[in-house]
Design an enzyme around this catalytic site. Structure first.
Site, PDB file in Angstrom:
ATOM      1  CG  ASP A   1      -4.832  -0.438   1.848  1.00 37.03           C
ATOM      2  OD1 ASP A   1      -5.095  -1.455   2.522  1.00 37.03           O
ATOM      3  OD2 ASP A   1      -4.716  -0.443   0.616  1.00 37.03           O
TER       4      ASP A   1
ATOM      5  CB  SER B   1      -1.012   0.030   1.148  1.00 30.33           C
ATOM      6  OG  SER B   1      -2.038   0.923   0.795  1.00 30.33           O
TER       7      SER B   1
HETATM    8  P1  ADP Z   1       0.055  -0.283  -3.808  1.00 29.26           P
HETATM    9  O1  ADP Z   1      -0.315  -1.697  -3.528  1.00 29.26           O
HETATM   10  O2  ADP Z   1       1.532  -0.080  -3.736  1.00 29.26           O
HETATM   11  O3  ADP Z   1      -0.729   0.685  -2.997  1.00 29.26           O
HETATM   12  P2  ADP Z   1      -1.458   0.988  -5.872  1.00 29.26           P
HETATM   13  O4  ADP Z   1      -1.680   0.665  -7.300  1.00 29.26           O
HETATM   14  O5  ADP Z   1      -2.636   1.051  -4.984  1.00 29.26           O
HETATM   15  O6  ADP Z   1      -0.352  -0.033  -5.331  1.00 29.26           O
HETATM   16  O7  ADP Z   1      -0.753   2.419  -5.768  1.00 29.26           O
HETATM   17  C1  ADP Z   1       0.455   2.633  -6.451  1.00 29.26           C
HETATM   18  C2  ADP Z   1       0.421   3.990  -7.128  1.00 29.26           C
HETATM   19  O8  ADP Z   1       0.432   5.031  -6.124  1.00 29.26           O
HETATM   20  C3  ADP Z   1       1.646   4.266  -7.961  1.00 29.26           C
HETATM   21  O9  ADP Z   1       1.516   3.714  -9.240  1.00 29.26           O
HETATM   22  C4  ADP Z   1       1.668   5.797  -7.968  1.00 29.26           C
HETATM   23  O10 ADP Z   1       0.744   6.285  -8.899  1.00 29.26           O
HETATM   24  C5  ADP Z   1       1.164   6.137  -6.581  1.00 29.26           C
HETATM   25  N1  ADP Z   1       2.283   6.361  -5.651  1.00 29.26           N
HETATM   26  C6  ADP Z   1       2.581   5.649  -4.544  1.00 29.26           C
HETATM   27  N2  ADP Z   1       3.674   6.147  -3.917  1.00 29.26           N
HETATM   28  C7  ADP Z   1       4.076   7.200  -4.641  1.00 29.26           C
HETATM   29  C8  ADP Z   1       5.163   8.143  -4.540  1.00 29.26           C
HETATM   30  N3  ADP Z   1       6.062   8.096  -3.543  1.00 29.26           N
HETATM   31  N4  ADP Z   1       5.258   9.081  -5.498  1.00 29.26           N
HETATM   32  C9  ADP Z   1       4.373   9.145  -6.509  1.00 29.26           C
HETATM   33  N5  ADP Z   1       3.346   8.308  -6.648  1.00 29.26           N
HETATM   34  C10 ADP Z   1       3.183   7.337  -5.746  1.00 29.26           C
HETATM   35 MG    MG Z   2      -2.858   0.755  -2.974  1.00 26.54          MG
END
Ligand code: ADP
Ligand code: MG
Length: 389
Positions: free
Chosen positions: A179, A133
């Site tokens: 989350d 997350s």
């Molecule tokens: P996760 O399981 O890691 O939450 P998600 O698809 O829900 O996967 O979220 C991932 C998305 O969140 C990334 O593709 C990006 O768009 C955004 N994101 C997360 N962390 C960052 C960050 N540090 N900088 C920019 N975007 C981020």
């Molecule tokens: Mg996510």
């Protein structure tokens, strides 16, 4: 370099000045309670020691600028323009920027208040797409920082609700609130027992530290290829089951009701329902067991959760099953896949000091099976979103 160092460096390169505030928020692992959230049930996530850091400097005008180590370009908007961008015209901003800007928008919508703008720069230790997350981490860091910047005085569950709204409406991802609650309410060596119907959240002691236990994440690196279809499918089966059983949500079905459910439902729907009903009970049992018998006693519940997802809900994949089985053979107290399924990560509760042994065993088993090398690392339960400087 630390994420804080990276965030400060990015800030200085992007804006030509020094940040005046540092904020951070963690990713999370769900200890138990899978696919129970949209059935109004229970989950038990905890915040982890992987954080997203936000370097910030307030502005005297109404501009909001966001930069990230993930992206080349700074995204620049006016606070009073956010209502035109979200939700309908979100394509105007880069996808990643919808997470933080969506949170700013959701807070303005919720409170009817805004304030000065700010320059923001993000760097993260939370791997994207490993089921930890990273999205909640960037949202929670933004929410706490903007709450302070605008003197909103909102409590953390309210910040979690605004963050969820941002993800649902500004990003367009249909997620629950687990989350964000974990990232905002987390405490060291503790989990969040969350009732997804009432949104009551209780911080419960994990006691891993005192018992000499650790939690290992085993990321299979299998991407959730069928996850969108599979997720929708499982949700539909749960809705079908609830309707046939005459309840608002499967949360209202007990273990004792399952006999009747077996008669009313086709075999597949029955097994989907049985996963949710038994998983809700396992979350409650895990909370009770942690309090009464300590963390060493929850192993069988983790194992039973995995079996239920594999056999009844059918959302595991061979890589997840192999990680779980190998971890157990290498001495884990309990193990299960975590997250939505069809790939992603599994977790194992292990004795402190055995992470390397278990990780090696899992890597070897993956190599023998011809699978892509997994990424295996320990996590600890850590504090939620906070100001760091
Ligand atoms: P996760 O399981 O890691 O939450 P998600 O698809 O829900 O996967 O979220 C991932 C998305 O969140 C990334 O593709 C990006 O768009 C955004 N994101 C997360 N962390 C960052 C960050 N540090 N900088 C920019 N975007 C981020
Ligand atoms: Mg996510």
């Amino acid at each position: 370099m630390t994420a804080a160092g990276e965030a400060v460096g990015l800030f200085e390169r992007s804006y030509g000045a020094e940040p005046t505030q540092l904020w951070s928020a963690p990713g999370r692992v769900n200890l138990i309670g899978e696919h129970t959230d949209y059935n109004d049930g229970f989950v038990l996530p905890f915040a982890i020691d992987f954080r997203t850091v936000l370097a910030l400097r307030p502005r005297s005008d109404g501009r909001i600028r966001v930069a990230s180590t993930f992206a080349d370009d700074v995204v620049d908007v006016e606070v009073n323009e956010l209502g035109d961008i979200f939700p309908g015209d979100r394509d105007r901003v880069a996808e990643w920027a919808r997470y933080p800007l969506g949170v700013v928008w959701a807070l303005a919508e919720l409170t009817g208040k805004t304030g000065h703008g700010a320059d923001l720069a993000f760097a993260s230790e939370v791997p994207v797409g490993a089921g930890l997350s990273s999205s909640a981490a960037i949202e929670a860091a933004t929410a706490t920082a903007i709450d302070a910047l605008w003197n909103l005085g909102l409590d953390r569950p309210t910040l979690a609700r605004a963050s969820r709204r941002a993800e649902n409406e500004a990003v367009g991802a249909p997620t629950g609130i687990m989350d964000q609650m974990a990232s905002l309410l987390g405490e060291a060596d503790s989990a969040i027992f969350l009732d997804c119907r009432s949104l009551d959240a209780e911080v419960v002691d994990l006691g891993f530290d005192g018992a000499g236990l650790e939690l290992l994440v085993m990321d299979t690196r299998v991407s959730h290829a069928h996850s969108t279809g599979g997720y929708g499918d499982r949700r539909a089966a749960c809705e079908r089951g609830a309707k046939a059983l005459g309840v608002r949500a499967l949360r209202d079905v007990t273990i004792a009701d399952l006999e009747r459910a077996r008669e009313l439902l086709d075999d597949e729907t029955f097994r989907r329902v049985r996963h949710i009903v038994t998983e809700n009970q396992r979350v409650i049992d895990t909370v009770d067991t942690l309090a009464m018998a300590g963390p060493r006693a929850i192993g069988p519940l983790l194992d039973a959760s995995h079996a239920s997802m594999r056999d009844d809900f059918e959302i595991s994949v061979p890589e997840l099953d192999l990680a779980v089985e190998t971890a157990r053979e290498a001495g884990a107290i309990g193990a299960r896949m975590t997250g939505g399924g069809f790939g992603g990560a599994a977790i194992a509760l292990i004795e402190r000091g055995t992470a390397d042994t278990v990780a090696r065993a899992v890597s070897r088993a993956f190599a023998d099976a011809g699978y892509v090398a997994p990424s295996v690392f320990p996590v600890t339960a850590a504090g939620g979103a906070r100001r760091d400087g």
